[in-house]
Scaffold this motif. Structure first.
Motif, PDB file in Angstrom:
ATOM      1  N   LEU A   1      42.409  -0.466 -92.058  1.00  0.00           N
ATOM      2  CA  LEU A   1      43.072  -1.352 -91.099  1.00  0.00           C
ATOM      3  C   LEU A   1      42.812  -0.968 -89.644  1.00  0.00           C
ATOM      4  CD1 LEU A   1      46.529  -1.994 -92.810  1.00  0.00           C
ATOM      5  CD2 LEU A   1      44.655  -3.623 -92.491  1.00  0.00           C
ATOM      6  N   VAL A   2      42.272   0.208 -89.417  1.00  0.00           N
ATOM      7  CA  VAL A   2      41.876   0.580 -88.062  1.00  0.00           C
ATOM      8  C   VAL A   2      40.755  -0.340 -87.578  1.00  0.00           C
ATOM      9  CG1 VAL A   2      40.761   2.393 -86.688  1.00  0.00           C
ATOM     10  CG2 VAL A   2      42.629   2.971 -88.249  1.00  0.00           C
ATOM     11  N   ASN A   3      39.904  -0.790 -88.509  1.00  0.00           N
ATOM     12  CA  ASN A   3      38.738  -1.581 -88.129  1.00  0.00           C
ATOM     13  C   ASN A   3      38.811  -3.045 -88.546  1.00  0.00           C
ATOM     14  OD1 ASN A   3      36.832   0.423 -86.931  1.00  0.00           O
ATOM     15  ND2 ASN A   3      37.179   1.434 -88.893  1.00  0.00           N
ATOM     16  N   PHE A   4      39.567  -3.354 -89.588  1.00  0.00           N
ATOM     17  CA  PHE A   4      39.678  -4.723 -90.083  1.00  0.00           C
ATOM     18  C   PHE A   4      41.150  -5.057 -90.302  1.00  0.00           C
ATOM     19  CE2 PHE A   4      35.487  -3.228 -91.336  1.00  0.00           C
ATOM     20  CZ  PHE A   4      34.661  -4.282 -90.959  1.00  0.00           C
TER      21      PHE A   4
ATOM     22  N   HIS B   1      50.859   9.251 -81.447  1.00  0.00           N
ATOM     23  CA  HIS B   1      49.871   8.190 -81.245  1.00  0.00           C
ATOM     24  C   HIS B   1      50.366   6.881 -81.847  1.00  0.00           C
ATOM     25  CE1 HIS B   1      46.697  10.628 -79.536  1.00  0.00           C
ATOM     26  NE2 HIS B   1      46.837  11.516 -80.502  1.00  0.00           N
ATOM     27  N   MET B   2      50.280   5.807 -81.101  1.00  0.00           N
ATOM     28  CA  MET B   2      50.687   4.499 -81.576  1.00  0.00           C
ATOM     29  C   MET B   2      49.495   3.799 -82.238  1.00  0.00           C
ATOM     30  SD  MET B   2      53.786   4.662 -80.881  1.00  0.00           S
ATOM     31  CE  MET B   2      54.312   3.009 -81.325  1.00  0.00           C
ATOM     32  N   TRP B   3      49.802   2.826 -83.074  1.00  0.00           N
ATOM     33  CA  TRP B   3      48.754   2.116 -83.810  1.00  0.00           C
ATOM     34  C   TRP B   3      47.746   1.474 -82.859  1.00  0.00           C
ATOM     35  CZ3 TRP B   3      46.880   2.525 -88.352  1.00  0.00           C
ATOM     36  CH2 TRP B   3      46.122   1.503 -88.940  1.00  0.00           C
TER      37      TRP B   3
ATOM     38  N   ALA C   1      38.863   2.834 -81.936  1.00  0.00           N
ATOM     39  CA  ALA C   1      37.881   2.489 -82.972  1.00  0.00           C
ATOM     40  C   ALA C   1      37.068   1.247 -82.629  1.00  0.00           C
ATOM     41  CB  ALA C   1      38.596   2.277 -84.305  1.00  0.00           C
ATOM     42  N   ALA C   2      37.363   0.598 -81.525  1.00  0.00           N
ATOM     43  CA  ALA C   2      36.657  -0.635 -81.167  1.00  0.00           C
ATOM     44  C   ALA C   2      35.155  -0.386 -81.063  1.00  0.00           C
ATOM     45  CB  ALA C   2      37.200  -1.179 -79.856  1.00  0.00           C
ATOM     46  N   VAL C   3      34.382  -1.330 -81.558  1.00  0.00           N
ATOM     47  CA  VAL C   3      32.920  -1.226 -81.523  1.00  0.00           C
ATOM     48  C   VAL C   3      32.398  -1.937 -80.283  1.00  0.00           C
ATOM     49  CG1 VAL C   3      30.775  -1.770 -82.719  1.00  0.00           C
ATOM     50  CG2 VAL C   3      32.813  -1.135 -84.036  1.00  0.00           C
ATOM     51  N   ALA C   4      31.527  -1.270 -79.565  1.00  0.00           N
ATOM     52  CA  ALA C   4      30.959  -1.868 -78.359  1.00  0.00           C
ATOM     53  C   ALA C   4      30.075  -3.059 -78.727  1.00  0.00           C
ATOM     54  CB  ALA C   4      30.140  -0.827 -77.602  1.00  0.00           C
ATOM     55  N   SER C   5      29.878  -3.947 -77.763  1.00  0.00           N
ATOM     56  CA  SER C   5      28.982  -5.073 -77.955  1.00  0.00           C
ATOM     57  C   SER C   5      27.818  -4.961 -76.984  1.00  0.00           C
ATOM     58  CB  SER C   5      29.733  -6.389 -77.730  1.00  0.00           C
ATOM     59  OG  SER C   5      28.901  -7.493 -77.966  1.00  0.00           O
TER      60      SER C   5
END
Length: 345
Positions: free
Chosen positions: A47-50, A314-316, A323-327
């Motif tokens: 759930l960190v990524n999706f 640390h908050m969610w 974890a955000a992926v760069a574009s």
């Protein structure tokens, strides 16, 4: 996996499709892991990524330990109306179809459309003959029912057996021929907006790439499909998957710091880091500085739990933000796939 999916969307889908990235890999793994605790911890990692999941225990972990939101959206008229760490949709599984018997499969599929006339609904379609289901049932008998669904309420067809890449491609070809498709802004085929596909069998990092390479190589946009993953997502890993280990790197003996490390002559890959350590983000990625080069004051490592006290809660949103992926995605699509797509076009 997120980097892979994002890279294929960037290359083969309309820009608006990126808004659905969070739903492109769904967690099917609760039933296949060793315990509720395993499901909760590993599912929370997903759930960190999706944000697509059927693992309720994962949501509990995110809410209880990281303060993830769970309640009505405080901003009116903004989607989604209810905030939580993960979301799901109505979906059939094999027994809910096969209990209608083989001769009643068409009625079972129709029932799913009629029971959920609004919103996304997914239906497993390989109980007997997935190609017949795509062609004669979804693509013929139930075609008008599918096309009459309101905007934003697609049927998601779920093939669930056979060779993943070739079966997925054949299903796309049948659905495109029977229900319709068009070319998107990137020059790839996209199914009618009222039908999509999800592949949920045998998905892991390797098979996901194989499917995406195959369908995009044949000229289909990756936005046509999502993925569901179970054991390959939550439990098909161990400490060697990412070479993860906890080791002592420094000890204080008689008041003096001493570097602690190993450097086996028979396996240089097992050489461990030594001395005080600090982590820094530099151009090109993260680097570890050791011993006299370590700079603890500027290190990204911070004490979180020490001597029984929680120092940083640390908050969610902090975790998912990191974890955000760069574009654009750093994942590079294999040349063979790109070349095949160009030839198809």
């Amino acid at each position: 996996q997120k980097k892979v999916i994002q890279a294929y969307l960037e290359a083969t889908a309309d820009d608006a499709a990126m808004a659905g990235l969070g739903f492109k890999l769904h967690d099917f793994g609760f039933r296949g892991v060793s315990s509720v605790e395993t499901a909760g911890i590993n599912g929370a990692g997903h759930l960190v990524n999706f944000i697509g999941t059927d693992t309720v225990a994962a949501m509990n972990v995110a809410i209880e330990y990281y303060g993830a939101p769970c309640g009505p959206n405080p901003t009116p008229d903004v989607f989604p109306p209810f905030l939580c760490p993960g979301y799901s949709i109505p979906a059939s599984e094999h027994s809910t179809i096969t209990s209608w018997t083989k001769d009643g499969e068409l009625d079972a599929l129709r029932n799913m459309l009629e029971q959920y006339p609004v919103g996304i609904v997914a239906c497993v379609s390989d109980s007997f003959d997935v190609f017949k289901a795509c062609s004669e049932m979804w693509g013929t008998e139930l075609k008008e029912l599918i096309l009459s669904r309101p905007a934003g309420s697609p049927l998601v067809v779920r093939p669930d057996s056979g060779d993943p890449a070739t079966t997925a491609l054949k299903c796309l070809e049948i659905l495109g021929e029977k229900i319709g498709c068009e070319m998107n802004s990137k020059g790839y085929k996209i199914l009618h907006p009222n039908v999509r596909m999800i592949w949920g069998d045998g998905i892991d990092y390797e098979s996901l790439q194989d499917i995406l390479s195959t369908i995009t190589g044949a000229g289909w946009s990756s936005d046509n499909t999502a993925f569901g993953s179970g054991g390959g997502l939550l439990q098909k890993l161990n400490r060697d998957t990412q070479k993860c280990a906890f080791k002592c790197s420094m000890a204080v003996v008689d008041g003096e710091e001493r570097e602690v490390f190993k450097d086996p002559i028979t396996d240089p890959g097992k050489k461990s880091k030594k001395g005080r350590l600090s982590i820094h983000q530099e151009k090109g990625g993260w680097v570890t500085k050791m011993g006299p080069d370590a700079d603890v004051a500027t290190s990204a490592i911070v004490p979180v739990f020490e001597d029984g006290a929680l120092l940083v809660d640390h908050m969610w949103s902090d975790v998912t933000g990191r974890a955000a992926v760069a574009s654009p995605s750093p994942y590079v699509i294999p040349a063979a796939s790109a070349a095949a797509a160009a030839a198809e076009g």
